[in-house]
Design an enzyme around this catalytic site. Structure first.
Site, PDB file in Angstrom:
ATOM      1  N   ASP A 197       0.574   1.164  -0.964  1.00 19.49           N
ATOM      2  CA  ASP A 197       0.140   2.359  -0.232  1.00 19.49           C
ATOM      3  C   ASP A 197      -0.153   2.036   1.227  1.00 19.49           C
ATOM      4  O   ASP A 197       0.115   2.849   2.123  1.00 19.49           O
ATOM      5  CB  ASP A 197      -1.100   2.970  -0.890  1.00 19.49           C
ATOM      6  CG  ASP A 197      -0.770   3.700  -2.192  1.00 19.49           C
ATOM      7  OD1 ASP A 197       0.409   3.711  -2.589  1.00 19.49           O
ATOM      8  OD2 ASP A 197      -1.702   4.259  -2.808  1.00 19.49           O
ATOM      9  N   HIS A 218       0.211   4.278  -5.883  1.00 22.25           N
ATOM     10  CA  HIS A 218      -1.239   4.253  -6.077  1.00 22.25           C
ATOM     11  C   HIS A 218      -1.741   2.834  -6.321  1.00 22.25           C
ATOM     12  O   HIS A 218      -2.648   2.614  -7.124  1.00 22.25           O
ATOM     13  CB  HIS A 218      -1.666   5.180  -7.220  1.00 22.25           C
ATOM     14  CG  HIS A 218      -1.453   6.634  -6.929  1.00 22.25           C
ATOM     15  ND1 HIS A 218      -2.256   7.337  -6.055  1.00 22.25           N
ATOM     16  CD2 HIS A 218      -0.517   7.498  -7.381  1.00 22.25           C
ATOM     17  CE1 HIS A 218      -1.830   8.592  -6.000  1.00 22.25           C
ATOM     18  NE2 HIS A 218      -0.785   8.711  -6.784  1.00 22.25           N
ATOM     19  N   ASP A 240      -5.684   0.171   2.497  1.00 23.82           N
ATOM     20  CA  ASP A 240      -5.868   1.130   1.413  1.00 23.82           C
ATOM     21  C   ASP A 240      -6.713   0.464   0.336  1.00 23.82           C
ATOM     22  O   ASP A 240      -6.619  -0.750   0.121  1.00 23.82           O
ATOM     23  CB  ASP A 240      -4.524   1.567   0.830  1.00 23.82           C
ATOM     24  CG  ASP A 240      -4.688   2.648  -0.226  1.00 23.82           C
ATOM     25  OD1 ASP A 240      -4.935   3.813   0.157  1.00 23.82           O
ATOM     26  OD2 ASP A 240      -4.605   2.346  -1.431  1.00 23.82           O
ATOM     27  N   GLU A 287      -8.202   0.881  -3.838  1.00 20.30           N
ATOM     28  CA  GLU A 287      -8.269   1.574  -5.119  1.00 20.30           C
ATOM     29  C   GLU A 287      -9.702   1.443  -5.613  1.00 20.30           C
ATOM     30  O   GLU A 287     -10.345   0.396  -5.425  1.00 20.30           O
ATOM     31  CB  GLU A 287      -7.288   0.980  -6.128  1.00 20.30           C
ATOM     32  CG  GLU A 287      -5.828   1.014  -5.684  1.00 20.30           C
ATOM     33  CD  GLU A 287      -5.299   2.411  -5.395  1.00 20.30           C
ATOM     34  OE1 GLU A 287      -5.845   3.385  -5.965  1.00 20.30           O
ATOM     35  OE2 GLU A 287      -4.357   2.533  -4.593  1.00 20.30           O
TER      36      GLU A 287
END
Length: 232
Positions: free
Chosen positions: A187, A182, A36, A38
């Site tokens: 995640d 998040h 994942d 960000e």
């Protein structure tokens, strides 16, 4: 860049079959990497990665993890900080993607061998792969080829009566957690748990339909193959 005949991105070289990773009788991989990212926004050409998180899975169980914050070399929008908790101060002294991405690539390659290729699992994984592919082209001079499985796509096929298939929806529906953090590593871990939950669900409900997969090439020029679940 290659290690023992495997590209650093976990995809076999041209002399190997793309299906060389371990699959069970339902077609689910047992060894894979869940990842994942960000980011500061939605588009790789106008936004930057602020965090990479990933877990390596063997036989359905997490055996290793990777997590690094990334200095995006641009201000993080306030709404992104509100969503992720990642602030400009948190990344000010961190390495840029030029340094972090090669370390992530090396981590992906650590467990590779001539007999093993690791698929990538993610939630709405094409978003993450677009960022990795774009940045890999600029940092190491080549794209990010891989085979991937998308937990969002799998959920939509298994549970068509449900309207929402965000990670936040799945973790509550499957009893994994109440909230999505998040943050990249958490995640990635929750995505792995959702993937294994749906794997178990499929194994326990074989009367639903015949399980099959179709390989769909990504629209990018990089050889990214989406493995999509089908029920016949």
């Amino acid at each position: 860049m290659a290690v023992s005949g495997i590209s650093v991105f976990g995809r076999p070289s041209e002399t190997q079959a793309a299906e060389s990773h371990s699959l069970d009788d339902l077609g689910f991989p047992r060894d894979y990497v869940t990842l994942d990212l960000e980011t500061t926004g939605l588009y790789p050409s106008r936004s930057a990665i602020t965090e990479i998180g990933a877990v390596r899975v063997r036989g359905g169980r997490i055996v290793d993890q990777f997590q690094e914050l990334v200095n995006p070399r641009r201000p993080i929008p306030r709404q992104i900080t509100t969503l992720t908790g990642i602030s400009n101060a948190m990344v000010a002294d961190r390495d840029s993607i030029d340094q972090v991405l090669p370390r992530f690539i090396s981590w992906l390659a650590d467990a590779s061998s001539a007999e093993l290729t690791e698929p990538i699992v993610g939630h709405n994984v094409s978003f993450d792969l677009r960022f990795l592919d774009y940045n890999a082209r600029h940092v190491v001079g080549s794209g990010f080829p891989c085979t991937d499985y998308d937990t969002m796509q799998i959920s939509r096929v298994l549970f068509p009566a449900h309207q929402h298939h965000r990670l936040a929806d799945l973790i509550v529906r499957f009893g994994i957690a109440e909230n999505e953090e998040h943050r990249a590593l958490s995640d990635a871990i929750q995505t792995q748990q959702c993937f294994e939950w749906m794997h178990q669900y499929t194994a326990q409900h074989r009367d639903l339909a015949h399980v099959d997969w179709r390989a769909v090439p990504a629209k990018s020029s990089t050889p990214i193959i989406h493995q999509q679940l089908m029920l016949r």
